[in-house]
Write a protein that holds these residues in place. Sequence first.
Motif, PDB file in Angstrom:
ATOM      1  N   LEU A 389      40.570  15.764  38.551  1.00  0.00           N
ATOM      2  CA  LEU A 389      39.712  16.512  37.636  1.00  0.00           C
ATOM      3  C   LEU A 389      38.360  15.837  37.438  1.00  0.00           C
ATOM      4  N   SER A 390      38.371  14.549  37.166  1.00  0.00           N
ATOM      5  CA  SER A 390      37.121  13.870  36.833  1.00  0.00           C
ATOM      6  C   SER A 390      36.202  13.681  38.035  1.00  0.00           C
ATOM      7  N   LYS A 391      36.777  13.427  39.199  1.00  0.00           N
ATOM      8  CA  LYS A 391      35.958  13.169  40.389  1.00  0.00           C
ATOM      9  C   LYS A 391      35.659  14.425  41.197  1.00  0.00           C
ATOM     10  N   TYR A 392      36.603  15.393  41.175  1.00  0.00           N
ATOM     11  CA  TYR A 392      36.465  16.533  42.089  1.00  0.00           C
ATOM     12  C   TYR A 392      36.511  17.890  41.386  1.00  0.00           C
ATOM     13  N   LYS A 393      36.646  17.894  40.059  1.00  0.00           N
ATOM     14  CA  LYS A 393      36.723  19.133  39.281  1.00  0.00           C
ATOM     15  C   LYS A 393      37.840  20.046  39.781  1.00  0.00           C
ATOM     16  N   ILE A 394      38.998  19.450  40.023  1.00  0.00           N
ATOM     17  CA  ILE A 394      40.179  20.197  40.447  1.00  0.00           C
ATOM     18  C   ILE A 394      41.239  20.059  39.365  1.00  0.00           C
ATOM     19  N   HIS A 395      41.659  21.184  38.811  1.00  0.00           N
ATOM     20  CA  HIS A 395      42.622  21.195  37.709  1.00  0.00           C
ATOM     21  C   HIS A 395      44.037  21.425  38.238  1.00  0.00           C
ATOM     22  N   THR A 396      44.929  20.481  37.962  1.00  0.00           N
ATOM     23  CA  THR A 396      46.335  20.581  38.347  1.00  0.00           C
ATOM     24  C   THR A 396      47.185  20.230  37.120  1.00  0.00           C
ATOM     25  N   THR A 397      48.463  20.006  37.323  1.00  0.00           N
ATOM     26  CA  THR A 397      49.362  19.611  36.236  1.00  0.00           C
ATOM     27  C   THR A 397      50.110  18.353  36.633  1.00  0.00           C
ATOM     28  N   SER A 398      50.007  17.318  35.820  1.00  0.00           N
ATOM     29  CA  SER A 398      50.708  16.062  36.091  1.00  0.00           C
ATOM     30  C   SER A 398      52.078  16.096  35.442  1.00  0.00           C
ATOM     31  N   ILE A 399      53.102  15.739  36.216  1.00  0.00           N
ATOM     32  CA  ILE A 399      54.478  15.822  35.728  1.00  0.00           C
ATOM     33  C   ILE A 399      55.174  14.478  35.894  1.00  0.00           C
ATOM     34  N   SER A 400      55.657  13.947  34.789  1.00  0.00           N
ATOM     35  CA  SER A 400      56.559  12.789  34.796  1.00  0.00           C
ATOM     36  C   SER A 400      57.717  13.167  33.897  1.00  0.00           C
ATOM     37  N   TYR A 401      58.754  13.693  34.500  1.00  0.00           N
ATOM     38  CA  TYR A 401      59.871  14.244  33.740  1.00  0.00           C
ATOM     39  C   TYR A 401      61.165  13.959  34.477  1.00  0.00           C
ATOM     40  N   GLY A 402      62.008  13.119  33.883  1.00  0.00           N
ATOM     41  CA  GLY A 402      63.286  12.814  34.511  1.00  0.00           C
ATOM     42  C   GLY A 402      63.087  12.249  35.903  1.00  0.00           C
ATOM     43  N   ASN A 403      63.694  12.918  36.889  1.00  0.00           N
ATOM     44  CA  ASN A 403      63.597  12.452  38.271  1.00  0.00           C
ATOM     45  C   ASN A 403      62.453  13.106  39.036  1.00  0.00           C
ATOM     46  N   ILE A 404      61.517  13.728  38.319  1.00  0.00           N
ATOM     47  CA  ILE A 404      60.380  14.400  38.953  1.00  0.00           C
ATOM     48  C   ILE A 404      59.082  13.715  38.540  1.00  0.00           C
ATOM     49  N   ASN A 405      58.382  13.192  39.525  1.00  0.00           N
ATOM     50  CA  ASN A 405      57.107  12.526  39.277  1.00  0.00           C
ATOM     51  C   ASN A 405      56.117  12.979  40.345  1.00  0.00           C
ATOM     52  N   CYS A 406      55.242  13.896  39.979  1.00  0.00           N
ATOM     53  CA  CYS A 406      54.296  14.456  40.941  1.00  0.00           C
ATOM     54  C   CYS A 406      53.218  15.218  40.203  1.00  0.00           C
ATOM     55  N   VAL A 407      52.253  15.701  40.946  1.00  0.00           N
ATOM     56  CA  VAL A 407      51.260  16.638  40.437  1.00  0.00           C
ATOM     57  C   VAL A 407      51.622  18.017  40.969  1.00  0.00           C
ATOM     58  N   ARG A 408      51.719  18.992  40.069  1.00  0.00           N
ATOM     59  CA  ARG A 408      52.072  20.350  40.470  1.00  0.00           C
ATOM     60  C   ARG A 408      50.819  21.114  40.865  1.00  0.00           C
ATOM     61  N   VAL A 409      50.892  21.778  42.009  1.00  0.00           N
ATOM     62  CA  VAL A 409      49.759  22.537  42.546  1.00  0.00           C
ATOM     63  C   VAL A 409      50.209  23.976  42.772  1.00  0.00           C
ATOM     64  N   SER A 410      49.455  24.933  42.252  1.00  0.00           N
ATOM     65  CA  SER A 410      49.864  26.333  42.384  1.00  0.00           C
ATOM     66  C   SER A 410      48.642  27.235  42.550  1.00  0.00           C
ATOM     67  N   PRO A 411      48.320  27.623  43.786  1.00  0.00           N
ATOM     68  CA  PRO A 411      47.220  28.560  44.042  1.00  0.00           C
ATOM     69  C   PRO A 411      47.599  29.994  43.701  1.00  0.00           C
ATOM     70  N   HIS A 412      46.637  30.891  43.800  1.00  0.00           N
ATOM     71  CA  HIS A 412      46.853  32.318  43.528  1.00  0.00           C
ATOM     72  C   HIS A 412      46.069  33.115  44.564  1.00  0.00           C
ATOM     73  N   VAL A 413      46.141  34.434  44.485  1.00  0.00           N
ATOM     74  CA  VAL A 413      45.489  35.269  45.494  1.00  0.00           C
ATOM     75  C   VAL A 413      43.970  35.126  45.497  1.00  0.00           C
ATOM     76  N   TYR A 414      43.382  34.689  44.393  1.00  0.00           N
ATOM     77  CA  TYR A 414      41.927  34.515  44.356  1.00  0.00           C
ATOM     78  C   TYR A 414      41.504  33.163  44.931  1.00  0.00           C
ATOM     79  N   THR A 415      42.458  32.273  45.219  1.00  0.00           N
ATOM     80  CA  THR A 415      42.148  30.958  45.770  1.00  0.00           C
ATOM     81  C   THR A 415      41.735  31.092  47.228  1.00  0.00           C
ATOM     82  N   ARG A 416      40.635  30.461  47.601  1.00  0.00           N
ATOM     83  CA  ARG A 416      40.150  30.504  48.980  1.00  0.00           C
ATOM     84  C   ARG A 416      40.725  29.334  49.774  1.00  0.00           C
TER      85      ARG A 416
END
Length: 444
Positions: A389-416
């Motif tokens: 977000l700060s360096k590239y202006k890309i908004h994602t979701t950071s997840i640290s939950y139980g056995n899941i540690n990653c950044v969630r990425v989810s595009p949509h039909v308007y995403t190029r």
Amino acid sequence: MKPVTNRREFFRKAAVLTGAFSVNSLYQQVFAADLAAKSQLYKDVSPERMAENEDFWAFIQQGYPASSSPVLNLNNGGVSPSPQLVLDAVERYNQMSNQAPSYYMWRILDQGREPLREKLALLAGCDPEELAINRNATEALNTIIYGLDLEKGDEVIGCKQDYPNMMQAWSQREQREGIVYKQISFDFPVEDDESIVDAYRKAISPRTKIIHVTHVINWVGQIMPVKKICQMAHDRGLEVIVDGAHSFGLLDFTIPDLEADYFGTSLHKYLSAPIGTGMLWIKKDKISKVWPLLCNGDPRSADIRKFETLGTRSFPLEQGIGEALNFHNGIGAKRKEERVRYLKNYWAEKALTIPGVKIHTSLKAAYSCAIAGVSVRGLTPQELGQQLLSKYKIHTTSISYGNINCVRVSPHVYTRTADLDRFVLALSRLAPDNGNQNIESKGA
């Protein structure tokens, strides 16, 4: 300034003539003809091939203001932006309501709920008398969770990767009423339906009454074999509640085909309806036994509308759902699913070539569509998300939950695809410079 009488006449006519399903809907006025012409060019092209047709999807992207946002939104799994025509419809209905709220809301806009129910039912493939319109998946599913009669000691089976609001609702019933809430756990991605079904099967005991299953796991996008779980549960006399927050409006399916008993979803995710809209489905013969979450004069009624006694709500948002449905149907459900899956695979397959990057989601069509998790060696999910977000202006979701540690990425039909190239480039710059590192990933 135009005379007040002219303005009132405009709003009166607007209420009658510009409903979302009329010939004068905003969709018909600004998008339908051009989309139909564009679709005609590719009428013989399969949805799978259309997924890569940038000419068609460039046209769809033009309908979304978010396509030109300075912040690249790759968190559509949280809340998706709406097309411009949906925003315009909501604004029109807001202005109309503000002229005389109790009149335009209750006597005009409220009359649009039945046509909306019918159109939602067509997309869901069900009886309109099984659908209630509300505000989000949490409200829909909490209505079911709190509305079913259970006795002390009765068991409910869920999983630790379900959505927090649903887990908390079951935990609250456990604390308050003494039911038993059992949770199994998965190490996603899993590419074997039977192992998933078997995990639920093994958790069943003589006291089990309900299985709660998430159609698409919100953390990493795993598609669960819901129909197989429902069939297994029904063979044992159990009922199944399905959390469809991340599936409805994205995957091409009908609710009855899942063979569930109860289903709840948000409409402000991949359907791109106004923010704060949702839907509840209950199999017709089970409606009477579910207590409404909010009071109703006849709580044991078999009328699905007993779940819509919400008091004053945003009628403009509700009616905006109709324009989102028009836009979705214009694209085509299968085309939409295949395009979004293509976009997810587009970036994920490129990311797999970057040393130190790991994908936490299967890339096989049966097990994922829009959402994928990604991590970079040496960075916590929070650090990765913050730097994107700060360096590239890309908004994602950071997840640290139980056995899941990653950044969630989810595009949509308007995403190029160019947007996703930008994202992959950012990952490559944030990844450690170690070309000998083996990339660990399932489902590549």
